[in-house]
Enzyme design. Structure first.
Site, PDB file in Angstrom:
ATOM      1  N   ASP A 217       1.280  38.330   1.646  1.00 60.49           N
ATOM      2  CA  ASP A 217       0.233  37.927   2.608  1.00 60.49           C
ATOM      3  C   ASP A 217      -0.178  39.063   3.533  1.00 60.49           C
ATOM      4  OD1 ASP A 217       0.517  35.270   1.649  1.00 60.49           O
ATOM      5  OD2 ASP A 217       2.245  35.036   2.967  1.00 60.49           O
TER       6      ASP A 217
ATOM      7  N   HIS B 287      -4.691  35.241  -2.449  1.00 59.75           N
ATOM      8  CA  HIS B 287      -5.379  36.425  -1.930  1.00 59.75           C
ATOM      9  C   HIS B 287      -6.691  36.012  -1.287  1.00 59.75           C
ATOM     10  CE1 HIS B 287      -3.116  39.148  -5.012  1.00 59.75           C
ATOM     11  NE2 HIS B 287      -2.332  38.575  -4.140  1.00 59.75           N
TER      12      HIS B 287
HETATM   13  P1  GDP Z   1      -2.778  38.655   0.429  1.00 61.46           P
HETATM   14  O1  GDP Z   1      -2.097  37.553  -0.315  1.00 61.46           O
HETATM   15  O2  GDP Z   1      -1.933  39.872   0.587  1.00 61.46           O
HETATM   16  O3  GDP Z   1      -4.130  38.961  -0.133  1.00 61.46           O
HETATM   17  O4  GDP Z   1      -2.991  38.133   1.897  1.00 61.46           O
HETATM   18  P2  GDP Z   1      -3.508  36.683   2.396  1.00 61.46           P
HETATM   19  O5  GDP Z   1      -4.862  36.489   1.940  1.00 61.46           O
HETATM   20  O6  GDP Z   1      -2.522  35.630   2.087  1.00 61.46           O
HETATM   21  O7  GDP Z   1      -3.403  36.874   3.964  1.00 61.46           O
HETATM   22  C1  GDP Z   1      -4.154  37.739   4.665  1.00 61.46           C
HETATM   23  C2  GDP Z   1      -4.946  36.935   5.702  1.00 61.46           C
HETATM   24  O8  GDP Z   1      -5.322  37.793   6.731  1.00 61.46           O
HETATM   25  C3  GDP Z   1      -6.244  36.374   5.156  1.00 61.46           C
HETATM   26  O9  GDP Z   1      -6.544  35.169   5.831  1.00 61.46           O
HETATM   27  C4  GDP Z   1      -7.259  37.453   5.507  1.00 61.46           C
HETATM   28  O10 GDP Z   1      -8.591  36.987   5.631  1.00 61.46           O
HETATM   29  C5  GDP Z   1      -6.735  37.883   6.848  1.00 61.46           C
HETATM   30  N1  GDP Z   1      -6.985  39.279   7.192  1.00 61.46           N
HETATM   31  C6  GDP Z   1      -6.850  40.375   6.412  1.00 61.46           C
HETATM   32  N2  GDP Z   1      -7.066  41.503   7.120  1.00 61.46           N
HETATM   33  C7  GDP Z   1      -7.342  41.092   8.395  1.00 61.46           C
HETATM   34  C8  GDP Z   1      -7.604  41.784   9.613  1.00 61.46           C
HETATM   35  O11 GDP Z   1      -7.646  42.994   9.687  1.00 61.46           O
HETATM   36  N3  GDP Z   1      -7.792  41.010  10.739  1.00 61.46           N
HETATM   37  C9  GDP Z   1      -7.739  39.654  10.713  1.00 61.46           C
HETATM   38  N4  GDP Z   1      -7.913  38.995  11.852  1.00 61.46           N
HETATM   39  N5  GDP Z   1      -7.474  38.973   9.578  1.00 61.46           N
HETATM   40  C10 GDP Z   1      -7.289  39.682   8.445  1.00 61.46           C
END
Ligand code: GDP
Length: 425
Positions: free
Chosen positions: A13, A41
């Site tokens: 995440d 993701h």
């Molecule tokens: P992944 O599984 O590694 O792709 O990650 P997830 O999607 O589960 O979690 C990342 C969360 O953080 C998602 O809701 C993204 O939209 C959010 N996100 C990613 N980068 C940023 C950021 O720089 N700032 C904020 N506020 N949210 C972010």
């Protein structure tokens, strides 16, 4: 052209989906090489907001070929439903831009059920599964008790193979768990519905990747989960059941001779963890609630509140090493803006001794975090798009982390949108 893997440095995440979505503009092919529908993701772009579970995050880019490699847990039912769902938002998915490896093992209907049955048997000793059948699937893959995607093309031979597997699996379902057995009629129905639906996308993706590579195309390998959930190097047994690390990309993609020119590790500016297992720098109570709310830390797949804590340098340094990261993306810096001082876990206290090395899994339970504070910035970062426009304290925080974990931080993100990611020169 260069090959690159985008991988998680921590517990998952970290924001891999948004980094792949951003970086795909530089790549011709995106390959998922392990894991299955248990990924979540999150991608936000001109089509809307998506939580991708099985589809590679390059699916939104015109001209990008997306591959599900032989290492993934191919769940036809979840995949098809996800494809239908993403299509309703105007995204084109065809056999031209989505290719499934004929050597991908297929997650069968009972894998999800076995996951549920076993977690419920374990009750308060559960592993914290996302209930997507991943552990039962990988066990069966290595016992050779599932089928390969390419076998869907010969229904008669497949029927014979499935009969044998069914006979064996029903012994466990009925004998161990007292559950209903599966029948061949159910399986025929499932094959008609989901097996047929994904057939047009199945091909020899290893040959395709080889050709693309020969033609000078660049390939991006997309990982699911993070280093600390890797089956060999993670917080075992609270890991996933596959290798989430970059080193597995050549195997799980099918491009076995692939050389990774770059490994971009994605880490969060603080820590989060979904599910069970040791999480040394964990916060509880009001402090945790505040960070969870600020970061919107609820699972993309399960909606579960994520466990939260400060950035853990011990775990992050270990993640960088295990992944062989050549550059980092530090995400969600904007979330820390409410803090006067930024807490960082700099070492662990294990058996009375301070250490900066990540301990053997069974010793993690007794580890305690040693916390230090660095100055906060108390400013909204979400509108900033250039490194030099970030507050001095924010840049100092990034430089401090970079030095401590021993890997250059090339990207920092200050919001979830595609353009809210700053690339440092
Ligand atoms: P992944 O599984 O590694 O792709 O990650 P997830 O999607 O589960 O979690 C990342 C969360 O953080 C998602 O809701 C993204 O939209 C959010 N996100 C990613 N980068 C940023 C950021 O720089 N700032 C904020 N506020 N949210 C972010």
């Amino acid at each position: 052209m260069a090959n690159c893997a985008v991988v998680g440095i921590n517990w998952g995440d970290e924001g891999k989906g948004r980094m792949v979505d951003l970086l795909t503009q530089r790549y011709d092919v995106v390959v998922r090489y392990q894991g299955g529908g248990n990924a979540g993701h999150t991608v936000i772009n001109e089509f809307g907001k998506f939580a991708l579970h099985l589809l590679p995050s390059g699916i939104f880019r015109k001209g990008v070929i997306n591959v599900l490699g032989n290492g993934v847990a191919l769940d036809p039912e979840n995949l098809w439903n996800e494809m239908e769902n993403v299509r309703t938002k105007g995204v084109l998915i065809s056999p031209e831009n989505l290719k499934i490896s004929e050597r991908a093992s297929v997650l069968l209907p009972w894998h999800r059920e076995l996951d549920r049955l076993e977690e419920s048997r374990l009750s308060d000793r559960k592993y914290g599964s996302t209930m997507q059948g991943i552990a039962p699937f990988y066990s069966d893959k290595y016992q050779k008790k599932t089928i390969l995607a390419g076998e869907l093309f010969d229904r008669d031979a497949l029927r014979e193979r499935l009969k044998g597997i069914l006979e064996w699996k029903n012994l466990t379902l009925t004998g161990v768990y007292g559950a209903e057995p599966y029948t061949m009629e159910q399986m025929e129905e499932w094959l008609d519905r989901y097996g047929e639906a994904i057939k047009p996308y199945i091909c020899d993706t290893a040959a395709l990747l080889e050709e693309e590579q020969k033609a000078g195309k660049s390939i991006l390998f997309e990982a699911q989960l993070g280093a600390l959930r890797d089956i060999d190097f993670g917080i075992w047994p609270y890991t996933t059941s596959s290798n989430a690390i970059a080193a597995y990309a050549p195997v799980g993609s099918g491009l076995t001779g692939a050389k990774l020119d770059e490994v971009v590790g994605v880490a969060k500016a603080y820590s989060t963890c979904v599910g069970e297992g040791p999480f040394v720098a964990e916060w509880f109570g009001a402090e945790a609630e505040k960070l969870r709310e600020a970061g919107g830390e609820y699972g993309a797949k399960t909606g579960r509140p994520r466990r939260v804590g400060p950035l853990d340098l011990v775990a992050t340094r270990y993640g960088v090493k295990v992944q062989g990261a050549t550059a980092l993306a530090l995400t969600k810096l904007d979330v820390l803006s409410y803090m006067d001082q930024i807490p960082v876990c700099v070492r662990y206290l294990v058996d009375g001794n301070e250490t900066d090395r990540f301990p053997f899994p069974s010793r993690l339970a007794s580890a305690e975090p040693v916390i230090q504070y660095v100055p906060g910035w108390k400013r909204d970062l979400t509108g900033i798009r250039r490194w030099e426009d970030l507050p001095e304290e924010t840049r100092a925080y990034v430089e401090y982390v970079e030095k401590e974990v021993g890997c250059p931080i090339r990207y920092v993100s200050v919001g979830p949108e595609r353009d809210a990611c700053i690339e440092r020169n």
